[in-house]
Design an enzyme around this catalytic site. Structure first.
Site, short mmCIF file in Angstrom:
data_model
loop_
_atom_site.label_atom_id
_atom_site.label_comp_id
_atom_site.label_asym_id
_atom_site.label_seq_id
_atom_site.Cartn_x
_atom_site.Cartn_y
_atom_site.Cartn_z
N SER A 11 0.83 -1.21 0.00
CA SER A 11 0.00 0.00 0.00
C SER A 11 0.86 1.26 0.00
O SER A 11 1.96 1.27 0.56
CB SER A 11 -0.86 -0.01 1.26
OG SER A 11 -1.27 1.29 1.61
N GLU A 50 0.53 3.48 1.88
CA GLU A 50 0.73 3.84 3.30
C GLU A 50 2.18 3.58 3.73
O GLU A 50 2.60 4.09 4.77
CB GLU A 50 -0.22 3.04 4.18
CG GLU A 50 -1.67 3.47 4.08
CD GLU A 50 -1.96 4.79 4.78
OE1 GLU A 50 -1.37 5.04 5.84
OE2 GLU A 50 -2.75 5.58 4.24
N TYR A 107 -0.75 -0.15 10.38
CA TYR A 107 -1.07 -0.75 9.08
C TYR A 107 0.08 -0.51 8.09
O TYR A 107 0.54 -1.44 7.42
CB TYR A 107 -2.37 -0.13 8.54
CG TYR A 107 -2.68 -0.49 7.11
CD1 TYR A 107 -3.25 -1.71 6.78
CD2 TYR A 107 -2.40 0.41 6.07
CE1 TYR A 107 -3.55 -2.03 5.45
CE2 TYR A 107 -2.69 0.10 4.75
CZ TYR A 107 -3.27 -1.12 4.45
OH TYR A 107 -3.55 -1.44 3.13
P1 NDP Z 1 -10.77 -5.39 2.01
O1 NDP Z 1 -10.68 -4.91 3.42
O2 NDP Z 1 -12.01 -5.09 1.23
O3 NDP Z 1 -10.53 -6.98 1.97
C1 NDP Z 1 -9.66 -7.62 2.87
C2 NDP Z 1 -9.90 -9.10 2.76
O4 NDP Z 1 -9.01 -9.79 3.64
C3 NDP Z 1 -11.31 -9.56 3.15
O5 NDP Z 1 -11.73 -10.55 2.25
C4 NDP Z 1 -11.10 -10.17 4.54
O6 NDP Z 1 -12.04 -11.17 4.87
C5 NDP Z 1 -9.73 -10.81 4.33
N1 NDP Z 1 -9.07 -11.16 5.57
C6 NDP Z 1 -8.90 -10.39 6.68
N2 NDP Z 1 -8.23 -11.09 7.63
C7 NDP Z 1 -7.97 -12.32 7.10
C8 NDP Z 1 -7.31 -13.46 7.57
N3 NDP Z 1 -6.75 -13.51 8.79
N4 NDP Z 1 -7.22 -14.56 6.75
C9 NDP Z 1 -7.77 -14.54 5.52
N5 NDP Z 1 -8.42 -13.47 5.02
C10 NDP Z 1 -8.51 -12.37 5.79
O7 NDP Z 1 -9.49 -4.81 1.25
P2 NDP Z 1 -9.32 -4.39 -0.30
O8 NDP Z 1 -9.95 -5.43 -1.15
O9 NDP Z 1 -9.67 -2.97 -0.46
O10 NDP Z 1 -7.74 -4.46 -0.46
C11 NDP Z 1 -7.09 -5.67 -0.83
C12 NDP Z 1 -5.67 -5.63 -0.34
O11 NDP Z 1 -4.99 -4.50 -0.91
C13 NDP Z 1 -5.52 -5.48 1.17
O12 NDP Z 1 -4.36 -6.20 1.56
C14 NDP Z 1 -5.30 -3.99 1.36
O13 NDP Z 1 -4.61 -3.73 2.55
C15 NDP Z 1 -4.47 -3.69 0.12
N6 NDP Z 1 -4.56 -2.33 -0.36
C16 NDP Z 1 -5.79 -1.77 -0.60
C17 NDP Z 1 -5.88 -0.49 -1.06
C18 NDP Z 1 -7.19 0.15 -1.38
O14 NDP Z 1 -7.22 1.35 -1.59
N7 NDP Z 1 -8.26 -0.62 -1.48
C19 NDP Z 1 -4.65 0.34 -1.30
C20 NDP Z 1 -3.42 -0.40 -1.11
C21 NDP Z 1 -3.39 -1.68 -0.64
P3 NDP Z 1 -13.22 -10.86 5.93
O15 NDP Z 1 -14.18 -10.01 5.17
O16 NDP Z 1 -13.72 -12.21 6.28
O17 NDP Z 1 -12.59 -10.13 7.09
P1 GDP Z 2 -6.75 5.56 3.83
O1 GDP Z 2 -6.05 6.54 2.95
O2 GDP Z 2 -6.40 4.14 3.52
O3 GDP Z 2 -6.63 5.86 5.28
O4 GDP Z 2 -8.31 5.64 3.40
P2 GDP Z 2 -9.57 6.31 4.12
O5 GDP Z 2 -10.65 6.34 3.09
O6 GDP Z 2 -9.89 5.63 5.41
O7 GDP Z 2 -9.11 7.79 4.46
C1 GDP Z 2 -8.69 8.68 3.44
C2 GDP Z 2 -8.53 10.08 4.04
O8 GDP Z 2 -9.82 10.60 4.36
C3 GDP Z 2 -7.72 10.12 5.33
O9 GDP Z 2 -6.83 11.20 5.23
C4 GDP Z 2 -8.75 10.38 6.41
O10 GDP Z 2 -8.25 11.12 7.52
C5 GDP Z 2 -9.75 11.23 5.63
N1 GDP Z 2 -11.10 11.23 6.23
C6 GDP Z 2 -11.81 12.33 6.52
N2 GDP Z 2 -12.97 11.98 7.09
C7 GDP Z 2 -13.00 10.64 7.17
C8 GDP Z 2 -13.96 9.71 7.67
O11 GDP Z 2 -15.02 10.06 8.17
N3 GDP Z 2 -13.64 8.37 7.51
C9 GDP Z 2 -12.48 7.97 6.95
N4 GDP Z 2 -12.25 6.65 6.81
N5 GDP Z 2 -11.54 8.83 6.52
C10 GDP Z 2 -11.80 10.15 6.61
#
Ligand code: NDP
Ligand code: GDP
Length: 331
Positions: free
Chosen positions: A131, A133, A155
Site C-alpha cells: 500500500s 501507506e 497498518y
Molecule cells: P478489504 O478490506 O475489502 O478486503 C480484505 C480481505 O481480507 C477480506 O476478504 C477479509 O475477509 C480478508 N481477511 C482479513 N483477515 C484475514 C485473515 N486472517 N485470513 C484470511 N483473510 C482475511 O481490502 P481491499 O480489497 O480494499 O484491499 C485488498 C488488499 O490490498 C488489502 O491487503 C489492502 O490492505 C491492500 N490495499 C488496498 C488499497 C485500497 O485502496 N483498497 C490500497 C493499497 C493496498 P473478511 O471479510 O472475512 O474479514
Molecule cells: P486511507 O487513505 O487508507 O486511510 O483511506 P480512508 O478512506 O480511510 O481515508 C482517506 C482520508 O480521508 C484520510 O486522510 C482520512 O483522515 C480522511 N477522512 C476524513 N474523514 C473521514 C472519515 O469520516 N472516515 C475515513 N475513513 N476517513 C476520513
C-alpha cells in the site's frame, strides 16, 4: 511436484474483499479457475462476489492467512499457478486500536503465505498487496518505487514488512514475487468505513431524505484515488512478466476529501457545503496529508494505465448507493 493443470488456476486470499471480487471477475473472464481462501467471519461475507454475479464460480476454501497449515492445504487443493495475497486488516484507522491483529494479519502472515508457496510449489507466482501507506510522511512530490518508506500507522508498518519480505523471497529463493504498491482505489464495493464509500452512502441517504448531515474528519487530506476494477488488471499484469518486480500503481492525480465531497454531492444535484460537517473525533492520530503516486514504471513495463477518471468513479459510487437504497438493499 505435480504438473500444472491445463486451465490456469489462481488462489486469492482476501477474496471476499473489494479487490478480491474484482480480481476474481477479471481472472474468470480470462478463463482461469479461481479459488478463494475464506475465513467466513462476516454474516454475509460473499455479498461482493454476489453483486458481480460470480458467487457460484469462485471455489471457496476455508482458511486463514495466520494459519500456515490451512494455507498449505489450500495450495494443495487449488494447485495454483498464481497466488494473490490480498488478505489484510486493511483499515488504517482501526490499526491504531488493533495494532497486534493488524501486524499479524497484514504483516506477519505474509511469511506464512510465502513459506506455504516455498514448501508446496516454489514455481507459484506471488502477488503481494502493498500500500502507498508505506510511504507515509511525504518525502517526494510524487512517490515512485525509489521513494523511501516512512509509514505512519501500524497498518503502514505491517505493509512495509510484507513488501520487504516479498522482495527478500525473490532475492533469496529466486521466486517469482511481485509487490504492487497500490494507491487508494475505490468502487461501489468499497467497505463502508472508508471515506469515499462513506461519502457516497451519505449523499444517497441525504438525497432520499434519510439523513440530514454527513460528519467527516480531515477534509483537507488529499488522496490519489483510482478505480479498483482498473487496479486489479495491474496485479494480473505483474504476474505475467518474466520475473517478479515492484510497481507503483496510481493515477498520478490527487484530490482532497473536500473535492471528493463536492463532486459526489453535485452528482446528486446537491451543494456539499450545506451537508458536510467536521467531527474532530474523526481526525486521525497521525495523518498523511497528501498522497500522490507516479505510475510511470507500470505504464512502461506493464503497459498499464488507469481507465477511469475521478469524476467517473464518484458518479459510479453515488449511483450504486442510490440504486441500493431505492431497492432496499442498503439500510
Ligand atoms: P478489504 O478490506 O475489502 O478486503 C480484505 C480481505 O481480507 C477480506 O476478504 C477479509 O475477509 C480478508 N481477511 C482479513 N483477515 C484475514 C485473515 N486472517 N485470513 C484470511 N483473510 C482475511 O481490502 P481491499 O480489497 O480494499 O484491499 C485488498 C488488499 O490490498 C488489502 O491487503 C489492502 O490492505 C491492500 N490495499 C488496498 C488499497 C485500497 O485502496 N483498497 C490500497 C493499497 C493496498 P473478511 O471479510 O472475512 O474479514
Ligand atoms: P486511507 O487513505 O487508507 O486511510 O483511506 P480512508 O478512506 O480511510 O481515508 C482517506 C482520508 O480521508 C484520510 O486522510 C482520512 O483522515 C480522511 N477522512 C476524513 N474523514 C473521514 C472519515 O469520516 N472516515 C475515513 N475513513 N476517513 C476520513
Amino acid at each position: 511436484m505435480t504438473p500444472q493443470p491445463a486451465r490456469k488456476h489462481a488462489l486469492i486470499t482476501g477474496v471476499t474483499g473489494q479487490d478480491g471480487a474484482y480480481l476474481s471477475r477479471l481472472l474468470l473472464d480470462k478463463g482461469y479457475q479461481v479459488f478463494g481462501l475464506v475465513a467466513r467471519r462476516g454474516s454475509d461475507a460473499l455479498w461482493r462476489l454476489r453483486e458481480l454475479g460470480i458467487e457460484a464460480e469462485v471455489k471457496l476454501l476455508v482458511g486463514d492467512v495466520t494459519d500456515l497449515s490451512s494455507l498449505m492445504r489450500a495450495i494443495g487443493q487449488a494447485e495454483p499457478a498464481e497466488l494473490y495475497n490480498l488478505a489484510a486488516q486493511s483499515f488504517v484507522d482501526k490499526s491504531w486500536d488493533l495494532p497486534t491483529v493488524t501486524v499479524q494479519v497484514t504483516g506477519m502472515a505474509v511469511t506464512n503465505v510465502l513459506e506455504a508457496i516455498r514448501n508446496c510449489d516454489a514455481r507459484i507466482r506471488f502477488y503481494q498487496a502493498t500500500s502507498s501507506e508505506v510511504f507515509g510522511r511525504v518525502q517526494a512530490r510524487a512517490h515512485d518505487e525509489s521513494t523511501p518508506f516512512h509509514p505512519r500507522s501500524p497498518y503502514g508498518v505491517a505493509k512495509a514488512f510484507g513488501h520487504w519480505l516479498t522482495v527478500n523471497y525473490r532475492e533469496s529463493h529466486g521466486m517469482h514475487c511481485s509487490s504492487g504498491i497500490l494507491f487508494n482505489h475505490e468502487s461501489p464495493l468499497r467497505g463502508p468505513e472508508f471515506v469515499t464509500r462513506k461519502i457516497a452512502m451519505g449523499v444517497a441517504r441525504i438525497k432520499l431524505g434519510l439523513q440530514d448531515k454527513l460528519r467527516l474528519g480531515n477534509l483537507d487530506a488529499r488522496r490519489d484515488w483510482g478505480f479498483a476494477g482498473d487496479y486489479v488488471d495491474a496485479m494480473w499484469r505483474m504476474l505475467q512478466q518474466d520475473a517478479g518486480d515492484d510497481y507503483v500503481i496510481a493515477t498520478g492525480r490527487n484530490a482532497s476529501v473536500h473535492e471528493f465531497c463536492r463532486l459526489a454531492f453535485a452528482h446528486a444535484g446537491l451543494d456539499y457545503a450545506k451537508y458536510v460537517e467536521v467531527d474532530p473525533a474523526l481526525l486521525r492520530r497521525a495523518e498523511i496529508e497528501a498522497v500522490l503516486g507516479n505510475p510511470s514504471k507500470a505504464q512502461l513495463k506493464l503497459g498499464w494505465s488507469p481507465k477511469t477518471t475521478l469524476e467517473q468513479l464518484v458518479a459510479m459510487m453515488v449511483d450504486a448507493d442510490l440504486a441500493r437504497l431505492r431497492k432496499g438493499a442498503l439500510s
